[in-house]
Design an enzyme around this catalytic site. Sequence first.
Site, short mmCIF file in Angstrom:
data_model
loop_
_atom_site.label_atom_id
_atom_site.label_comp_id
_atom_site.label_asym_id
_atom_site.label_seq_id
_atom_site.Cartn_x
_atom_site.Cartn_y
_atom_site.Cartn_z
N ASP A 116 1.39 -5.16 -1.46
CA ASP A 116 1.00 -4.02 -0.46
C ASP A 116 -0.76 -3.50 -0.90
O ASP A 116 -0.95 -4.20 -2.10
CB ASP A 116 1.93 -3.31 -0.49
CG ASP A 116 1.25 -1.50 0.57
OD1 ASP A 116 0.15 -1.83 1.03
OD2 ASP A 116 1.25 -0.37 -0.20
N GLY A 117 -1.22 -2.73 -0.51
CA GLY A 117 -2.55 -2.94 -1.81
C GLY A 117 -2.56 -1.73 -1.97
O GLY A 117 -2.52 -1.02 -3.57
#
Length: 312
Positions: free
Chosen positions: A179-180
């Site tokens: 995920d970012g």
Amino acid sequence: MAEPESTVINTNVKQKDPSTALVIAVTTRAIFNLEEEHKLYLEKGKEEYTRHQQANQDKPLPPGTAFAFIQAVQYVNKKILESNPAERDLFDILVLSNNSPESGARIINSAKHYGLEISKFCFVSDEDSTQYLKSHGVKLFLSADRTDVCNALRRGVSAALVFQQEVQAPSTPLRVVFDGDAVLFSDETDQIFQEQGLEGALQYERAMEAVPIGEGPLKAFAMHLGKMRKKFGQEKSPIRTYLVTARSGRDMGIRAIKTLREWGLPIDEAFFMDGAPKGPILAQIQPHIFFDDGLHNIQGAQNVGVPSAWVP
């Protein structure tokens, strides 16, 4: 710093140099399914648990959530050594366990049964076993215990919480999904979003477009993975990395891409979900592990049988 109570070196596995290797520490409950044994421990106590493990020491434990990830990591080592037998930049796996060495024989035998190349088994009687991570040069720590994970993150070690689930072992190459925000990147934009809503977050991103996003808790691990990834051409690489983020590609994707470029972090594919559920895309990718800070995303991943690890 004192060594753990008891470190068992696996002489069947070539020992790696921790200054060059990508050292991953996993707890026994992350790599094997010990849910029944853990229940016994909680209900009947340590002595009963130890007795059970000793009585069953030749019965292999079933694979846990991180099992397929560890197998895929071994495959990468094999491919790296095929192309350069002298290479020292390899994965190194050690097991960190709160078991005593007496009850740990089953752990060692299980690893041997599955042919897992674990270089060390560290049996630690201290409450907080994470104090030994730095002395072993650990770059990623996977545990089924939330306190362990929070302690590791506080010590500056990339760490994630693994939930026990039935995992379909995907095929090679090693596939890792990040995920970012709050995982690869810092949570700065998330915080603006909480305070000022979507419009505030979009304005912030536009204003900061030329400035790389801050580092998240898994950046160091991702960078080392990227360094190993660069040893191979795009076609032949035994490692594939993905970014699957809730950001929208149109408004918030540019800064994320610029940040990755600035860091020199190669990502094979990036998906900007614009808040849509991540489960369907994860089902397509079939990663060996998916890191996210959102429990709803972890749940979505588990629903499609994807091994996931939560970054609290």
